[in-house]
Scaffold this active site. Structure first.
Site, short mmCIF file in Angstrom:
data_model
loop_
_atom_site.label_atom_id
_atom_site.label_comp_id
_atom_site.label_asym_id
_atom_site.label_seq_id
_atom_site.Cartn_x
_atom_site.Cartn_y
_atom_site.Cartn_z
CD GLU A 38 -2.53 1.62 2.37
OE1 GLU A 38 -3.75 1.60 2.53
OE2 GLU A 38 -2.19 0.67 3.90
CE LYS A 57 -7.83 0.76 3.82
NZ LYS A 57 -6.59 1.92 3.83
CB CYS A 91 -3.75 -1.96 4.29
SG CYS A 91 -2.87 -1.26 6.15
#
Length: 311
Positions: A70, A145, A187
């Site tokens: 990321e 995301k 993440c």
């Protein structure tokens, strides 16, 4: 229970030995993946130089796919700098990575690009976009995301990703690659097992969580969450991570790793920037799913399905 597994192993020829310890004359034929660990800063060109060196090393060592963490493009000092440094997918930086993929002849998982989307002019906010490139440099998948990290962890400092970022609208169907079918996440997504189970039910064999974990949550949760996601989905889990101090305001935990479907950590980066390598054994994955058929044992009549099928 140990005796039962021993008998299954003997009768079925099924090895429960961790993949890192098992030996096979055909192991060198298994696809090799590289996990890159970096310390991004606000200097985008220096970050690209560092990542490119690792990708070229991965190609030299025979990897078919390299995973970057990321914020591989940059980690800014504040939301205003994040927005200023962001680019569209068709910008200069992504073009450099498409050329890199073509040059090296391998796939690239670009784990979290600060993307100015088509709605940039209206929103003045960006997406945290996981981009998958094939070996010809073509974009084959983008996942934005969906779970934003708005948290206040004592000792780690507050983080409010939504100050500059819009959550993505949907999951991305798993993508066939030379290493297997990959389900994309980023993440903080790893804290939501529903996402990983949905990707596994849609056919994922590898789940990837490019990350920038903090120094407090990292030691407590990083490895245990990754191993849990691998065990419950019976997938390989690949997690490229940021490490070290990015600038005066932020540092990351590191410890990039690959976990096999049994939950064994089969590759791990040492401290500091670098890479680790792992082979993906899909026959092992299929054997494990056959002998431990948890997805056949699910009870949607009791707790429902995981949601709508992925598009």
């Amino acid at each position: 229970m140990t005796g039962l597994w021993k008998r299954l192993s003997e009768e079925k020829g099924f090895s429960l030995m961790p993949r890192a310890m098992a030996t096979s004359s055909s192991s060198c034929k298994l696809p090799l993946v590289a996990v890159c660990q970096v310390t991004s800063t606000p200097d985008k060109q220096q970050n690209f130089k560092t990542c490119a060196e690792l990708v070229r090393e991965a190609a030299r060592l025979g990897a078919c796919l390299a995973f970057l963490p990321e914020a591989f493009d940059f980690i800014a000092r504040d939301p205003a700098e994040t927005l200023r440094l962001s680019e569209p997918l068709g910008g200069k930086l992504l073009e450099e990575y498409t050329q890199l993929a073509r040059e090296c002849g391998l796939w690239l998982s670009l784990g979290g690009f600060h993307e100015r989307g088509q709605d940039w002019e209206q929103t003045q906010k960006i997406y945290n976009c996981h981009v998958l490139l094939n070996s010809k440099g073509a974009v084959v998948a983008t996942y934005r995301k969906t779970h934003l990290c708005d948290v206040e962890i004592p000792g780690q400092g507050p983080m409010c990703e939504s100050n500059s970022t819009i959550p993505g609208p949907s999951l991305e169907s798993p993508v066939s690659t030379p290493a297997g079918k990959i389900g994309l996440a980023v993440c903080y997504d790893m804290r939501f097992p529903e996402l990983s189970l949905a990707l596994a039910q849609a056919g994922a064999e590898i789940l990837t969580y490019p990350s920038a974990f903090g120094s407090v949550t990292g030691p407590a949760h990083w490895e245990v969450l990754l191993r849990a996601r691998a065990i419950e989905t019976q997938c390989y889990v690949v997690a490229a991570a940021q490490c070290g101090r990015h600038h005066e305001k932020r540092a990351s935990y590191g410890h990039s790793m690959v976990v096999d479907p049994w939950g064994t950590v089969v590759a791990r980066c040492s401290e500091g920037p670098g890479l680790c390598l792992a082979r993906i054994d899909l026959n092992y994955l299929r054997q494990l799913r056959q002998h431990l058929p948890v997805f056949q044992h699910r009870r949607p009549d009791l707790y429902g399905n995981l949601g709508h099928p992925l598009s």
